[in-house]
Design an enzyme around this catalytic site. Structure first.
Site, PDB file in Angstrom:
ATOM      1  N   ASP A  34       0.838  -1.207   0.000  1.00 13.89           N
ATOM      2  CA  ASP A  34       0.000   0.000   0.000  1.00 13.89           C
ATOM      3  C   ASP A  34       0.872   1.256   0.000  1.00 13.89           C
ATOM      4  OD1 ASP A  34      -2.367   1.385  -0.024  1.00 13.89           O
ATOM      5  OD2 ASP A  34      -2.704   1.242   2.131  1.00 13.89           O
ATOM      6  N   ASN A  82     -11.076  -2.761  -5.230  1.00 21.59           N
ATOM      7  CA  ASN A  82     -10.332  -1.794  -6.051  1.00 21.59           C
ATOM      8  C   ASN A  82     -11.038  -1.471  -7.373  1.00 21.59           C
ATOM      9  OD1 ASN A  82      -7.072  -2.961  -4.931  1.00 21.59           O
ATOM     10  ND2 ASN A  82      -8.192  -1.172  -4.253  1.00 21.59           N
ATOM     11  N   TRP A  83     -12.064  -2.260  -7.737  1.00 18.76           N
ATOM     12  CA  TRP A  83     -12.853  -1.905  -8.929  1.00 18.76           C
ATOM     13  C   TRP A  83     -13.541  -0.562  -8.735  1.00 18.76           C
ATOM     14  CZ3 TRP A  83     -11.980  -4.683 -13.131  1.00 18.76           C
ATOM     15  CH2 TRP A  83     -11.637  -6.034 -13.014  1.00 18.76           C
ATOM     16  N   ARG A  85     -12.268   2.139  -7.926  1.00 21.06           N
ATOM     17  CA  ARG A  85     -11.394   3.279  -8.283  1.00 21.06           C
ATOM     18  C   ARG A  85     -11.769   3.818  -9.669  1.00 21.06           C
ATOM     19  NH1 ARG A  85      -5.410   2.377  -5.761  1.00 21.06           N
ATOM     20  NH2 ARG A  85      -6.149   1.674  -3.738  1.00 21.06           N
ATOM     21  N   ARG A 202       2.196  -4.676   6.243  1.00 22.19           N
ATOM     22  CA  ARG A 202       1.440  -3.659   5.503  1.00 22.19           C
ATOM     23  C   ARG A 202       2.257  -2.386   5.489  1.00 22.19           C
ATOM     24  NH1 ARG A 202      -4.846  -2.424   4.621  1.00 22.19           N
ATOM     25  NH2 ARG A 202      -4.536  -0.674   3.224  1.00 22.19           N
ATOM     26  N   GLU A 221       1.916 -12.855  12.550  1.00 15.58           N
ATOM     27  CA  GLU A 221       2.408 -11.662  13.235  1.00 15.58           C
ATOM     28  C   GLU A 221       2.186 -10.472  12.298  1.00 15.58           C
ATOM     29  OE1 GLU A 221       3.515 -11.408  16.339  1.00 15.58           O
ATOM     30  OE2 GLU A 221       3.139 -13.554  16.587  1.00 15.58           O
TER      31      GLU A 221
END
Ligand code: IPE
Ligand code: IPE
Ligand code: MG
Length: 254
Positions: A34, A82-83, A85, A202, A221
């Site tokens: 991201d 995400n479609w 967007r 992330r 984790e």
């Protein structure tokens, strides 16, 4: 020792930084890539430049896994959400995936990478589906690193799909409801042939899962870094692995 023995046995451990314990590396790393858009905005560039740079980051992370002996890498490339967007960004991303896959196939072959895709692949553009099928078929016997790319992937969709498959088995009389257990359920997921991730990374600071691998990361984790994905380099991954090795994984025990 022959060159090929040297390549397969000695090289990965030699490359591992000295402060990492080779016995306690994660077997499977999952990553939510991201921050591409923010990376581009900081540079007054179009968002898509961030996505292009993000591909370079993934290639380097894959090389790290290969060098350091981490067998499974799963990355989140495109979510079912995400479609939503703008159409041009979606189109750019899907075209980028197709182009990268075509360009990188030789390198994947040479570096003994097995590539796999998870998600609703049938809804992707035909050209991309063809490229995916070819890459998967050509690399299926490779054993050095297993790269799984989540494309049009949603964790909830994956779970619903598994429920449907089990319900159909019950309907046909092949299974009773009581026979459904965690193992049988997990066998219906896209990821049935790989171990659950040990470490979920992330980038770009968001503290959420965004519908990624909801079942599989029950005991992973979690590592969140402010670093934006295009800036996540070998040193950043090294830091994530150090943090991982400092964790005490209890799995509910004492
Ligand atoms: C991640 O970067 C790439 C995809 C979701 C495809 P983003 O595009 O989400 O970047 P930010 O979060 O807007 O910075
Ligand atoms: C998650 O990132 C999806 C991918 C990295 C492919 P998003 O940028 O789409 O997630 P949200 O919208 O911030 O939750
Ligand atoms: Mg984002």
């Amino acid at each position: 020792m022959t060159n090929s023995q040297r390549g397969t046995v000695t090289q990965p451990l030699l490359a591992l930084p000295g402060d990492l314990d080779p016995q306690r590396l994660p077997q499977h790393v999952a990553v939510i890539m991201d921050g591409n858009g923010r990376w581009a905005r900081q540079r007054h560039l179009p968002r898509v430049v961030g996505h292009q740079q993000g591909v370079e980051t993934l290639k380097e992370l894959l090389r790290c896994c290969r060098d350091w002996g981490i067998a499974h890498l799963t990355c989140y490339a495109f979510s079912t959400e995400n479609w939503g967007r703008p159409g041009l960004e979606v189109e750019f991303l899907l075209t980028l995936f197709e182009r990268v896959l075509r360009q990188e196939l030789q390198d994947l072959m040479r570096e003994q990478v097995r590539i796999e895709f998870v998600g609703q692949l049938h809804a992707l553009p035909q050209g991309l589906q063809t490229q995916i099928s070819e890459a998967v078929a050509l690399t299926r016997h490779h054993q050095r690193v297993w790269l799984t790319v989540a494309t049009n992937y949603g964790g909830r969709q994956e779970i619903v799909r598994a429920c449907q498959a089990l319900a159909q088995q019950v309907q046909k009389g092949e299974l009773t409801p009581e026979e459904i257990d965690e193992t049988r359920f997990a066998q219906q997921l896209y990821t049935s042939s790989s171990p659950d991730p040990d470490l979920l990374i992330r980038t770009s600071g968001e503290m959420r899962l965004s519908n990624f691998l909801l079942w599989q990361i029950a005991y992973a984790e979690l590592y969140v870094t402010e670093t934006l994905w295009p800036d996540f380099d070998r040193g950043s991954f090294h830091q994530a692995l150090i943090a991982f090795q400092q964790r005490h994984r209890r799995f509910g025990r004492l």
